[in-house]
Each structure stands twice: as C-alpha cells, then as structure tokens.
Design a protein around this motif. Structure first.
Motif, PDB file in Angstrom:
ATOM      1  N   GLY A 143     -11.380  60.115 -21.854  1.00  9.94           N
ATOM      2  CA  GLY A 143     -10.913  60.984 -20.790  1.00  9.94           C
ATOM      3  C   GLY A 143     -10.741  62.416 -21.261  1.00  9.94           C
ATOM      4  N   GLY A 144     -10.162  62.583 -22.444  1.00 18.16           N
ATOM      5  CA  GLY A 144      -9.973  63.924 -22.982  1.00 18.16           C
ATOM      6  C   GLY A 144     -11.288  64.630 -23.249  1.00 18.16           C
ATOM      7  N   GLN A 145     -12.275  63.889 -23.748  1.00 18.00           N
ATOM      8  CA  GLN A 145     -13.587  64.486 -23.996  1.00 18.00           C
ATOM      9  C   GLN A 145     -14.269  64.859 -22.688  1.00 18.00           C
ATOM     10  OE1 GLN A 145     -15.192  61.263 -26.324  1.00 18.00           O
ATOM     11  NE2 GLN A 145     -14.810  62.317 -28.271  1.00 18.00           N
ATOM     12  N   ALA A 194     -15.746  69.263 -18.823  1.00 18.64           N
ATOM     13  CA  ALA A 194     -15.469  69.998 -17.588  1.00 18.64           C
ATOM     14  C   ALA A 194     -15.040  71.435 -17.876  1.00 18.64           C
ATOM     15  CB  ALA A 194     -14.397  69.280 -16.777  1.00 18.64           C
ATOM     16  N   VAL A 195     -14.273  71.642 -18.938  1.00 21.57           N
ATOM     17  CA  VAL A 195     -13.884  72.995 -19.329  1.00 21.57           C
ATOM     18  C   VAL A 195     -15.120  73.793 -19.757  1.00 21.57           C
ATOM     19  CG1 VAL A 195     -12.565  74.385 -20.972  1.00 21.57           C
ATOM     20  CG2 VAL A 195     -11.534  72.347 -19.960  1.00 21.57           C
ATOM     21  N   ALA A 196     -15.986  73.159 -20.536  1.00 23.40           N
ATOM     22  CA  ALA A 196     -17.217  73.826 -20.965  1.00 23.40           C
ATOM     23  C   ALA A 196     -18.070  74.214 -19.758  1.00 23.40           C
ATOM     24  CB  ALA A 196     -18.012  72.916 -21.900  1.00 23.40           C
ATOM     25  N   ARG A 197     -18.158  73.317 -18.799  1.00 23.55           N
ATOM     26  CA  ARG A 197     -18.927  73.618 -17.577  1.00 23.55           C
ATOM     27  C   ARG A 197     -18.315  74.807 -16.827  1.00 23.55           C
ATOM     28  NH1 ARG A 197     -18.759  68.871 -13.435  1.00 23.55           N
ATOM     29  NH2 ARG A 197     -16.606  69.614 -13.440  1.00 23.55           N
ATOM     30  N   ALA A 198     -16.980  74.875 -16.804  1.00 15.54           N
ATOM     31  CA  ALA A 198     -16.305  75.989 -16.132  1.00 15.54           C
ATOM     32  C   ALA A 198     -16.548  77.309 -16.850  1.00 15.54           C
ATOM     33  CB  ALA A 198     -14.804  75.705 -16.046  1.00 15.54           C
ATOM     34  N   LEU A 199     -16.727  77.262 -18.162  1.00 18.08           N
ATOM     35  CA  LEU A 199     -16.882  78.475 -18.967  1.00 18.08           C
ATOM     36  C   LEU A 199     -18.317  78.980 -19.033  1.00 18.08           C
ATOM     37  CD1 LEU A 199     -14.651  77.535 -22.042  1.00 18.08           C
ATOM     38  CD2 LEU A 199     -14.108  79.216 -20.269  1.00 18.08           C
ATOM     39  N   VAL A 200     -19.280  78.102 -18.777  1.00 20.33           N
ATOM     40  CA  VAL A 200     -20.670  78.420 -19.100  1.00 20.33           C
ATOM     41  C   VAL A 200     -21.216  79.581 -18.267  1.00 20.33           C
ATOM     42  CG1 VAL A 200     -21.836  76.839 -17.486  1.00 20.33           C
ATOM     43  CG2 VAL A 200     -22.845  77.295 -19.752  1.00 20.33           C
ATOM     44  N   THR A 201     -20.648  79.826 -17.102  1.00 28.56           N
ATOM     45  CA  THR A 201     -21.113  80.936 -16.268  1.00 28.56           C
ATOM     46  C   THR A 201     -20.405  82.245 -16.598  1.00 28.56           C
ATOM     47  OG1 THR A 201     -19.509  80.350 -14.550  1.00 28.56           O
ATOM     48  CG2 THR A 201     -21.730  79.410 -14.349  1.00 28.56           C
ATOM     49  N   ALA A 202     -19.524  82.229 -17.611  1.00 27.66           N
ATOM     50  CA  ALA A 202     -18.732  83.405 -17.982  1.00 27.66           C
ATOM     51  C   ALA A 202     -17.956  83.947 -16.787  1.00 27.66           C
ATOM     52  CB  ALA A 202     -19.610  84.487 -18.598  1.00 27.66           C
ATOM     53  N   GLY A 223     -15.302  71.990 -28.867  1.00 30.50           N
ATOM     54  CA  GLY A 223     -15.269  70.974 -29.920  1.00 30.50           C
ATOM     55  C   GLY A 223     -16.111  69.746 -29.663  1.00 30.50           C
ATOM     56  N   LEU A 224     -17.179  69.874 -28.866  1.00 33.87           N
ATOM     57  CA  LEU A 224     -17.999  68.708 -28.530  1.00 33.87           C
ATOM     58  C   LEU A 224     -19.463  68.890 -28.903  1.00 33.87           C
ATOM     59  CD1 LEU A 224     -16.580  67.640 -25.049  1.00 33.87           C
ATOM     60  CD2 LEU A 224     -16.227  66.516 -27.251  1.00 33.87           C
ATOM     61  N   ALA A 225     -19.727  69.647 -29.954  1.00 36.57           N
ATOM     62  CA  ALA A 225     -21.111  69.865 -30.372  1.00 36.57           C
ATOM     63  C   ALA A 225     -21.796  68.565 -30.774  1.00 36.57           C
ATOM     64  CB  ALA A 225     -21.151  70.858 -31.537  1.00 36.57           C
ATOM     65  N   ASP A 226     -21.005  67.558 -31.164  1.00 40.84           N
ATOM     66  CA  ASP A 226     -21.589  66.276 -31.589  1.00 40.84           C
ATOM     67  C   ASP A 226     -21.640  65.250 -30.455  1.00 40.84           C
ATOM     68  OD1 ASP A 226     -18.845  66.059 -31.394  1.00 40.84           O
ATOM     69  OD2 ASP A 226     -18.634  64.721 -33.125  1.00 40.84           O
ATOM     70  N   VAL A 254     -23.188  66.097 -27.236  1.00 43.52           N
ATOM     71  CA  VAL A 254     -23.953  66.722 -26.155  1.00 43.52           C
ATOM     72  C   VAL A 254     -24.851  65.729 -25.414  1.00 43.52           C
ATOM     73  CG1 VAL A 254     -23.889  68.976 -27.256  1.00 43.52           C
ATOM     74  CG2 VAL A 254     -25.835  67.465 -27.700  1.00 43.52           C
ATOM     75  N   ARG A 255     -25.282  64.660 -26.066  1.00 40.30           N
ATOM     76  CA  ARG A 255     -26.186  63.694 -25.434  1.00 40.30           C
ATOM     77  C   ARG A 255     -25.443  62.534 -24.788  1.00 40.30           C
ATOM     78  NH1 ARG A 255     -30.515  66.664 -24.580  1.00 40.30           N
ATOM     79  NH2 ARG A 255     -31.220  67.714 -26.478  1.00 40.30           N
ATOM     80  N   HIS A 256     -24.145  62.473 -24.940  1.00 40.49           N
ATOM     81  CA  HIS A 256     -23.368  61.365 -24.386  1.00 40.49           C
ATOM     82  C   HIS A 256     -23.161  61.541 -22.884  1.00 40.49           C
ATOM     83  CE1 HIS A 256     -22.606  60.816 -28.612  1.00 40.49           C
ATOM     84  NE2 HIS A 256     -21.887  59.725 -28.396  1.00 40.49           N
ATOM     85  N   GLN A 257     -23.229  60.431 -22.157  1.00 41.28           N
ATOM     86  CA  GLN A 257     -22.899  60.434 -20.743  1.00 41.28           C
ATOM     87  C   GLN A 257     -21.385  60.270 -20.582  1.00 41.28           C
ATOM     88  OE1 GLN A 257     -25.294  57.476 -18.729  1.00 41.28           O
ATOM     89  NE2 GLN A 257     -27.188  58.643 -19.038  1.00 41.28           N
ATOM     90  N   PRO A 258     -20.841  60.603 -19.402  1.00 39.49           N
ATOM     91  CA  PRO A 258     -19.387  60.522 -19.214  1.00 39.49           C
ATOM     92  C   PRO A 258     -18.775  59.174 -19.573  1.00 39.49           C
ATOM     93  CG  PRO A 258     -20.353  61.771 -17.425  1.00 39.49           C
ATOM     94  CD  PRO A 258     -21.502  61.261 -18.249  1.00 39.49           C
ATOM     95  N   ASN A 259     -19.470  58.063 -19.274  1.00 40.99           N
ATOM     96  CA  ASN A 259     -18.885  56.750 -19.577  1.00 40.99           C
ATOM     97  C   ASN A 259     -18.869  56.438 -21.071  1.00 40.99           C
ATOM     98  OD1 ASN A 259     -21.575  56.187 -20.039  1.00 40.99           O
ATOM     99  ND2 ASN A 259     -21.716  54.500 -18.582  1.00 40.99           N
ATOM    100  N   GLU A 260     -19.481  57.312 -21.862  1.00 40.67           N
ATOM    101  CA  GLU A 260     -19.464  57.155 -23.319  1.00 40.67           C
ATOM    102  C   GLU A 260     -18.443  58.086 -23.976  1.00 40.67           C
ATOM    103  OE1 GLU A 260     -24.101  56.067 -24.249  1.00 40.67           O
ATOM    104  OE2 GLU A 260     -23.675  58.136 -23.617  1.00 40.67           O
ATOM    105  N   LEU A 261     -17.676  58.779 -23.147  1.00 34.67           N
ATOM    106  CA  LEU A 261     -16.686  59.732 -23.640  1.00 34.67           C
ATOM    107  C   LEU A 261     -15.290  59.314 -23.201  1.00 34.67           C
ATOM    108  CD1 LEU A 261     -18.552  63.019 -22.610  1.00 34.67           C
ATOM    109  CD2 LEU A 261     -18.435  62.038 -24.920  1.00 34.67           C
TER     110      LEU A 261
END
Length: 246
Positions: A151-153, A158-166, A137-140, A142-149
């Motif tokens: 905690g939940g985002q 982090a979940v997306a990063r865990a999933l990206v390698t399948a 749910g973060l397609a909008d 993608v260009r934000h840095q962590p300090n612009e997100l």
C-alpha cells in the motif's frame, strides 16, 4: 503571464451551496485564504466541516457558488469547462487516499499516464516518469504492477504520478488514510522532503499526526475557517529516506 509574486492559491470570500429550499446545504460560508509559493498547508476539520468541498474547489473539480478563486494568478471562475480542465491538469498534482492506479499497468506506465494525456512524446514521458519514481524511492519497482506493491509503495507511485507534470500545487486528500503507521510515515517524509525543496503542498486530513508535518494548519468548522496558524513542522528524515524526493 502569471506574475512571479502571485500566490499559488488566492481564495476570496468563497461560498458553496448545494440544493435548494429546505434541502439547501451551505458547505462553505465565506472562506478566504492565501497560500504562497512553497507553503506546506494542512486543512483539517470534522466530517461536514467543508474541507472536502474546499479541496474540490482548490483542485478545480468544482466551482464556488460565490466568491473568487485564483489559481497561480488565473481566475478559474472565468474559465469554461475545457479551459478549466487544462488548467487543472497543468497546475495541480493530485494524491488520493485510494491511490487510483490502473491495475494492469506497471508503476512506470501509471506515472507516464498524465504525460500521455498531455501529448508528451514517448521518450520524454519515460525519462520524466523514471525520474519521478526515483524521487519517491521506487527506482527498483518501475516494472511492478499495483498488485505487486505494498500500500505504501502504491501511494508513492501516486505521488510520483502527481509530480511528473511539474505542477504548481501538490494537493493530497487523506494521503495516509489507507496506510499503516510505517507506510504513513514514509509517505509524509516524502512530502516533508518535497516541501524542503520548495514544493507547494496542501494536505486535506483529519489526522493530527499528518497535519503535524505541515508548516501551517487551517481548521474548518461548519463551512468557515476557525483557525489558521503557522507552526514548526515535525522535522528530520530517517536515514533510509534521506535521499528520497531529492
């Protein structure tokens, strides 16, 4: 080749001992458990129960003192450090309480990172990372840095990063520990959706409301499994997350 019928986790009479003499600590005392493909497991226990040690062994961050651990059919005890790292990076997607994002990198770059380490070409890295961010749910963002997100985002990145390698296994350590109740529910609903689509998930937690999302709860005490029960997980997704993680 790994047999299709091999469980994702096959842990057989595993012990873990730290120190020696009077300072000896028996963190795990003969733990055995099997996690089949598509299972959704919560591992619970108080501080000192052995759940963090078990998580480290499951994630190939540590090795048992005795016993046998097969990850997706591979006996990790037979691997040297280099091969163990390769198996860990290919088979396990980690989600930590503290997010562990790189501060000056965008959400997209953070998600691409495991693929970059794996030698995946830039165009494919970008495509897969964008798809993973869309899945949480973060397609909008993608260009934000962590300090612009929020905690939940950040945790969703982090979940997306865990999933990206399948990976074969999604392993989450206290994934809502740094989040407020609303963000915690959002993250757990993503796990629910991933589970519904067949993802194998193991969550390490001390929170009953987090464990309630799992299909199976394993409780540890003093390094031993004292309970292993299947249950009906909490169900239903709020409308705004109905398409998340599809």
């Amino acid at each position: 080749m790994t047999p299709r019928s091999a469980p994702v986790l096959d842990i057989r009479d595993v012990t873990k001992v730290y120190g020696g003499g009077e300072a000896t600590v028996h963190a795990l005392r003969g733990v055995s458990l099997t996690v089949e493909r598509g299972d959704y497991v919560a591992i619970m226990g108080a501080s000192g129960s052995g759940k963090s040690t078990l998580m480290n062994i499951i994630g190939c961050l540590d090795v048992p003192s005795t016993g046998r651990y097969l990850l997706d059919g591979t006996d990790v005890g037979r691997l040297d450090d280099v091969r163990l790292a390769i198996v860990r990076n290919r088979k396990v997607g980690f989600v930590f309480q503290s997010f562990n994002l790189i501060p000056r990198m965008s959400a997209l770059a953070n998600v691409e990172l495991p693929l970059a380490y794996g030698g995946v070409k830039a165009a494919e890295r970008r495509s897969r990372a964008l798809a993973a961010l869309d899945r949480v749910g973060l397609a909008d963002r993608v260009r934000h840095q962590p300090n612009e997100l929020s905690g939940g985002q950040q945790q969703r990145v982090a979940v997306a990063r865990a999933l990206v390698t399948a990976p074969t296994l999604l392993l989450a350590d206290e994934p809502t520990g740094a989040l407020d109740s609303r963000a915690s529910q959002d993250v757990m609903h993503i796990f629910d959706r991933l589970s519904a689509r067949g993802r194998t998930i193991v969550v390490i937690t001390h929170e009953e409301d987090v464990a309630a999302h799992a299909k199976r709860i394993i409780r540890l005490m003093d390094g031993r499994v004292i309970e292993d029960v299947r249950r009906s997980p909490v169900g239903g997704l709020p409308p705004r997350l109905a398409e998340v993680a599809t």
